[in-house]
Design a protein around this motif. Sequence first.
Motif, short mmCIF file in Angstrom:
data_model
loop_
_atom_site.label_atom_id
_atom_site.label_comp_id
_atom_site.label_asym_id
_atom_site.label_seq_id
_atom_site.Cartn_x
_atom_site.Cartn_y
_atom_site.Cartn_z
N UNK A 50 0.79 -1.22 0.00
CA UNK A 50 0.00 0.00 0.00
C UNK A 50 0.83 1.29 0.00
N UNK A 51 2.13 1.18 -0.29
CA UNK A 51 2.96 2.38 -0.43
C UNK A 51 3.78 2.25 -1.71
N UNK A 71 10.19 -0.89 1.81
CA UNK A 71 10.00 -0.22 0.53
C UNK A 71 8.93 -0.90 -0.33
N UNK A 72 8.04 -0.10 -0.88
CA UNK A 72 7.01 -0.52 -1.84
C UNK A 72 5.92 -1.40 -1.24
N UNK A 137 -3.83 4.85 1.17
CA UNK A 137 -2.94 3.93 0.45
C UNK A 137 -2.32 4.64 -0.75
N UNK A 138 -1.29 4.02 -1.29
CA UNK A 138 -0.74 4.35 -2.60
C UNK A 138 -0.67 3.06 -3.41
N UNK A 255 0.78 5.87 -8.58
CA UNK A 255 -0.29 6.63 -7.93
C UNK A 255 0.15 6.85 -6.48
N UNK A 256 1.31 7.46 -6.32
CA UNK A 256 1.91 7.68 -5.00
C UNK A 256 3.38 8.02 -5.15
N UNK A 257 4.00 8.41 -4.05
CA UNK A 257 5.42 8.75 -4.04
C UNK A 257 6.07 8.22 -2.77
N UNK A 258 7.39 8.11 -2.81
CA UNK A 258 8.15 7.86 -1.58
C UNK A 258 7.93 9.02 -0.61
#
Length: 291
Positions: A50-51, A71-72, A137-138, A255-258
Amino acid sequence: MITLKNDYLTVKINPLGAELTSVMDNESHLEYMWQADQAFWGRHAPILFPIVGRLQDNQYRVDDQSYTMTQHGFARDREFTIIDQTATQVSLELSADDQTRALYPYNFILTLSYELVDHQLKTHATVTNPDETPLYFSFGAHPGFNVPFGGAPADFTDYQVTVSPKQTYQRVPLVGPYSDTQHSVPLDLNQPLLLDHALFDHDAQVLTLNGRETTVMLSTPKDDHGIALTVAAPYLGIWSPYPKQAPFVCLEPWWGLADDVQATGDLTSKVAIHHLAAKQSFAASYQVTYF
């Protein structure tokens, strides 16, 4: 392993992570997808949920409780359930359980669908919130493509990334693994981006697309083969590991960023986070044409 096939392409998908592992041309037997050589990067095309990217110190908070997530996110390492399959289409599903809730305190249903249509593979994702409380979420995709494509008389620096529409894009710099959204810089893509390993000396090139439909083509003048990825997403990452001289490039719809360099750790205020109301669904899709 799941196999999809039509007259032109044969596709393989692993239920572990719902990960695309192979796209092969039926006539030439050319393999387009990176084959996960551990010496460079041991994945093919992981699903990011979800990231997207990395959290500061791999930590975040929800309702004053801290959680750890690498990560991820975790979807790429979870077994998906096949819910529908034909010769050219498959749908897979992952839902919350006790293991995911230990990392991420939300109920969710993540569905991934792959469909072969002629020379194109369409990928569609749905995130559904089955609960009465909001879901944060992402989501992203991380497909890796061989450079050069199998048998091509070319090397890494003979390839280029062409972005359409041709224009100057805003690029989100990365400071270490974190986004520096306050200091976006222009990247002129009126001309193709010529590949060079040093292009990735500060990690990925992250383009801001603002949800506008964009086509990103990976090709070389020395060969007729290539791929074209079309997506309407907020961001797109272009990545190859550096300083390794890795023979692949990832084109990543995000559809998201770090986490931002100024992140507070609160998931609800995370940069580029999606907020999904009770009983609502989010949809994301992209398609890749192989030629």
